[in-house]
Design an enzyme around this catalytic site. Sequence first.
Site, PDB file in Angstrom:
ATOM      1  N   LYS A  92     -33.739 112.904  17.338  1.00 42.40           N
ATOM      2  CA  LYS A  92     -33.712 113.793  18.509  1.00 42.40           C
ATOM      3  C   LYS A  92     -34.603 114.992  18.229  1.00 42.40           C
ATOM      4  CE  LYS A  92     -29.777 114.913  21.444  1.00 42.40           C
ATOM      5  NZ  LYS A  92     -28.423 115.487  21.345  1.00 42.40           N
TER       6      LYS A  92
HETATM    7  C1  E4P Z   1     -27.284 115.823  24.486  1.00 45.29           C
HETATM    8  O1  E4P Z   1     -27.593 114.872  23.798  1.00 45.29           O
HETATM    9  C2  E4P Z   1     -26.543 117.017  24.000  1.00 45.29           C
HETATM   10  O2  E4P Z   1     -25.917 116.732  22.772  1.00 45.29           O
HETATM   11  C3  E4P Z   1     -25.425 117.459  24.909  1.00 45.29           C
HETATM   12  O3  E4P Z   1     -25.255 116.604  26.013  1.00 45.29           O
HETATM   13  C4  E4P Z   1     -25.394 118.915  25.185  1.00 45.29           C
HETATM   14  O4  E4P Z   1     -24.366 119.190  26.072  1.00 45.29           O
HETATM   15  P1  E4P Z   1     -23.655 120.612  26.237  1.00 45.29           P
HETATM   16  O5  E4P Z   1     -24.372 121.332  27.309  1.00 45.29           O
HETATM   17  O6  E4P Z   1     -22.256 120.242  26.634  1.00 45.29           O
HETATM   18  O7  E4P Z   1     -23.733 121.299  24.894  1.00 45.29           O
END
Ligand code: E4P
Length: 222
Positions: A92
């Site tokens: 990522k």
């Molecule tokens: C995506 O892969 C992220 O880990 C995640 O969805 C972030 O979400 P949040 O806004 O709840 O932190």
Amino acid sequence: MELYLDTASLEEIREIAAWGVLSGVTTNPTLVAKAFAAKGEALTEEAFAAHLRAICETVGGPVSAEVTALEAEAMVAEGRRLAAIHPNIVVKLPTEEGLKACKRLSAEGIKVNMTLIFSANQALLAARAGASYVSPFLGRVDDISWDGGELLREIVEMIQVQDLPVKVIAASIRHPRHVTEAALLGADIATMPHAVFKQLLKHPLTDIGLKRFLEDWEKVKP
Ligand code: E4P
């Protein structure tokens, strides 16, 4: 649409994996820090690798692990290390430096999930850099009174119109309605917290219905 868990908690992953509907997992540094704090273990590089390996073995599908380096060269090195942990790891990456690293890692056959996507143009750039996945953050857009659904709609449509070889992960999901909306808009994947996954199954009429069936059965059972 495939369903992913957005967590680094092995307990949560094991519970939902047992349902037989879990296709993958996404993590991020916040979620990893939370999981390690919960188990009271120091976050060393070895412990992190072992934890990711355990997640991969539990899920049997793609597991996104995010780099923490900020510069492309270092991101590439960290991405290679992450990808070497297990064949199911997806690296990522965020930002402009992430885009440069994405191009290089993708050329090496390492799958990349471009994260923190807040516009269709960011998704377009990610696709051009060879990303396998793009993650628009629905909830965080809604949080600032914009329309996360509209962002997702634009990205899904653009990818279809342009025939781009990239999958859309609807991320930053806050509630079950986001999941339905993502499915209707044509997202390939929705990644959600454990609590939202559990809410997908919940309905008061289901609970009442089951209670009534069992009460009626009790009255006449042999
Ligand atoms: C995506 O892969 C992220 O880990 C995640 O969805 C972030 O979400 P949040 O806004 O709840 O932190």
